[in-house]
Structures are given as structure tokens and as C-alpha cells.
Design an enzyme around this catalytic site. Structure first.
Site: not given
Ligand code: SER
Length: 327
Positions: A13, A16, A41, A145
Site C-alpha cells: 500500500g 496510499g 497500482r 472496515y
């Protein structure tokens, strides 16, 4: 504990909100060659100060191979779907947050490396005491979450007890930063508001003016993560899910603090029912006395220091980057 010169830190991540700043901090501290930034990504699309590659945490074999090949001594596992985004697709959020963590813990158990996993104020719910919320409190969150954060805390404890994985973690409050936008959380208003203040001098907030939440400036959050990972194990009575906090405020109070620097800044309120109900279910203030006494946690940024740092940082961003933080 691995000596600093032998550290090999893998960050998931990495593109992020937390990852962007953590990568810069650890690359500066241990050298760029000691850090591998990974994200689902393509690294062509995000900034990094060290080697970077695409890695999907749901690919267990790729996670294991990457952790192995890099000679990893610690994984900072930051890849996750946040609260509001999670409600759009609970099953996908569950898979990313739980299966991704499981794959990282499995790889850590196999190679014997440390793991850092952020938990959150979202691990508490409407039946938890809210001001302050003790370290050990009833945890019955009402978001997917939050469910994955509680389960993640337990999974880390389990991998430590069962396989000896040195998995550590913090319950972060809402995190405020400008280097990369947050990924669909409920506390995001406290980031968006700075971009709006400098671009338009007005902001429409998706929460009610009196919604008090726990918050922290990113520099404190990164320091907390690094300090916890470095804390001597003898000092810790547990390793995982430490409450940490720095400040508490409402949107109205934040707007007032911004107005000190941006005269005429206006805020209006158009509460979004989903995010308002999530915010209403979370603590006003975490009790972080265990973090303070066990490993010396101490925040440096209060509301006024955070507002100054954010206005300064957002003001220096290129317009295109600043705009992307508001989407
Ligand atoms: N910032 C997160 C969110 O709003 C909470 O951990 O989802």
C-alpha cells in the site's frame, strides 16, 4: 531486533496516504536500497524514493516470493480498504483486508520477519465507551472496515502466539496529511478541508459541525509506527493494537482554527448519512496511556501545529496534485 544497517523493509500500500510518507521516512532513515515500496497500482503512476514494484496482496505466492527475494526483515502492511469505501462493497473490502493480511502473516511466519499492521478507531463501535475509549474495551464495530480491523488485531495476536511472528500494530485515529489523498475514509473531511480552504475559501462538510473525532497529523503517525517497531520487546506487555491519539476536534472547531490563517474561510454542512453514522459510531478520544507507558508514545502535533503544517504543505503542492486530494 535487526540492527539498523541490516534492515530490509517492504511496504505494501506504498502509494496510499500512510505509505507515501512512511516510504520517504524509512528510505531516509535506512537508505533507499533498504526499502521496497509495493502497491497494487503500477509504480509508474506514483512517487517513490526507493525501488518500487506492483504487488497484489491477494496473490499469496507473489507476496511470499517478494518477501523472500527482498530478504525482508519487516513488512509494513498498509494495503487496505477504508471505512466509507468498504461499505460500497463489503465482500471486496473483507477479501482485501483479511486475505491480504493473512498472506502477509503467512509469508512473515515462513521467513521470520516483523510485521506492522495499522488498526483504527474503527475497531470500536457504538457500544464501546467513547470518551475516553480504554485500551481494552468492548469492540463491536458496525462497519465492514471495523470488522476486519478487529479480526486483523486478533489474527496478528494469533500468528504471534502460534508461529512467533513479531506482529505489532497501532489503532490510529483519523490521519491528516497532504502528500497523498486518503482512500475513502470517514475522517477524510479533515484533509479535504485544507485543499478547499486554499483553493475556494469555502468547504461543504459531509459531517455535522459537532461531530467530534480523534485525529493525528501524519508525521506523528509515522513516528509512532517506527517507534513501536523499534521498541524493545521486554518493554511491551502486548505488541498489537495500541491506542494512540494526538488531538480531538469537530468540523466546526477545525474550521475555526483554519480561519485564523485563512480569513473569510466559510464552511457549510451537508451531512452524508452513511459517513455521519460511521463517525457517530466511533470514539471521541482514545485512551493511549498504555502506548505512553510501554514504549514512550508522545504526540508532537496539536490542532494548531497541524493546521499550520497542512496549510503550508497543501500550499506548496502543484495544483493538479492538490485537486486529486479532493476526489
Ligand atoms: N481514517 C479511517 C477512515 O476514516 C479510519 O481509520 O476510514
Amino acid at each position: 531486533m535487526t540492527p539498523p544497517e541490516a534492515r530490509r523493509i517492504l511496504v505494501t500500500g506504498a502509494a496510499g496516504q500512510i505509505g507515501t510518507e512512511l516510504v520517504s521516512t524509512v528510505a531516509e532513515r535506512y537508505g533507499p536500497g533498504a526499502v521496497l515500496a509495493t502497491d497494487v497500482r503500477d509504480p509508474a503512476g506514483w512517487a517513490h524514493d526507493c525501488p518500487a514494484m506492483q504487488l497484489n496482496c491477494l496473490d499469496a505466492a507473489a507476496v511470499r516470493r517478494t518477501v523472500d527475494d527482498f530478504g525482508t526483515t519487516a513488512v509494513f502492511h498498509l494495503a487496505a480498504v477504508l471505512s466509507a469505501a468498504g461499505e460500497a462493497s463489503p465482500s471486496a473490502a473483507y477479501r482485501t483486508n483479511m486475505d491480504g493480511l493473512l498472506n502477509v502473516l503467512e509469508a512473515a511466519a515462513a521467513v521470520g520477519c516483523q510485521v506492522f499492521v495499522p488498526s483504527s478507531i474503527a475497531a470500536f463501535g457504538p457500544t464501546s465507551p467513547r470518551d475516553p475509549t480504554p485500551q481494552a474495551a468492548l469492540q463491536r464495530p458496525t462497519t465492514i472496515y471495523g470488522v476486519t480491523k478487529v479480526a486483523g488485531e486478533l489474527l496478528c495476536d494469533y500468528y504471534h502466539a502460534r508461529f512467533g511472528v513479531d506482529a505489532r500494530g497501532l489503532r490510529f485515529p483519523g490521519l491528516i496529511s497532504y502528500s497523498a489523498p486518503p482512500g475513502g475514509g470517514t475522517t477524510d473531511y479533515a484533509v479535504e478541508i485544507f485543499h478547499a480552504a486554499l483553493e475556494d475559501r469555502r468547504y461543504t462538510c459531509f459531517l455535522r459541525p459537532d461531530t467530534r473525532m480523534d485525529m493525528m497529523y501524519m508525521a506523528d503517525a509515522i513516528r509512532a509506527a517506527v517507534e513501536l517497531m523499534d521498541a524493545p520487546v521486554e518493554a511491551l506487555t502486548h505488541r498489537n493494537a495500541f491506542n494512540v491519539t494526538a488531538m480531538q476536534f469537530t468540523p466546526a472547531e477545525l474550521a475555526e482554527a483554519i480561519r485564523v490563517h485563512v480569513p473569510g474561510f466559510e464552511i457549510e454542512y451537508d451531512p452524508d448519512p452513511l459517513r455521519q453514522s460511521i463517525a457517530d459510531s466511533w470514539p471521541d478520544r482514545l485512551d493511549d496511556s498504555e502506548a505512553r507507558s510501554q514504549w514512550g508514545w508522545q504526540p508532537e502535533y496539536d490542532l494548531s501545529a497541524t493546521v499550520s503544517a497542512m496549510l503550508d504543505g497543501v500550499g506548496r503542492l502543484a495544483p493538479v496534485q492538490a485537486g486529486s486530494a479532493r476526489r
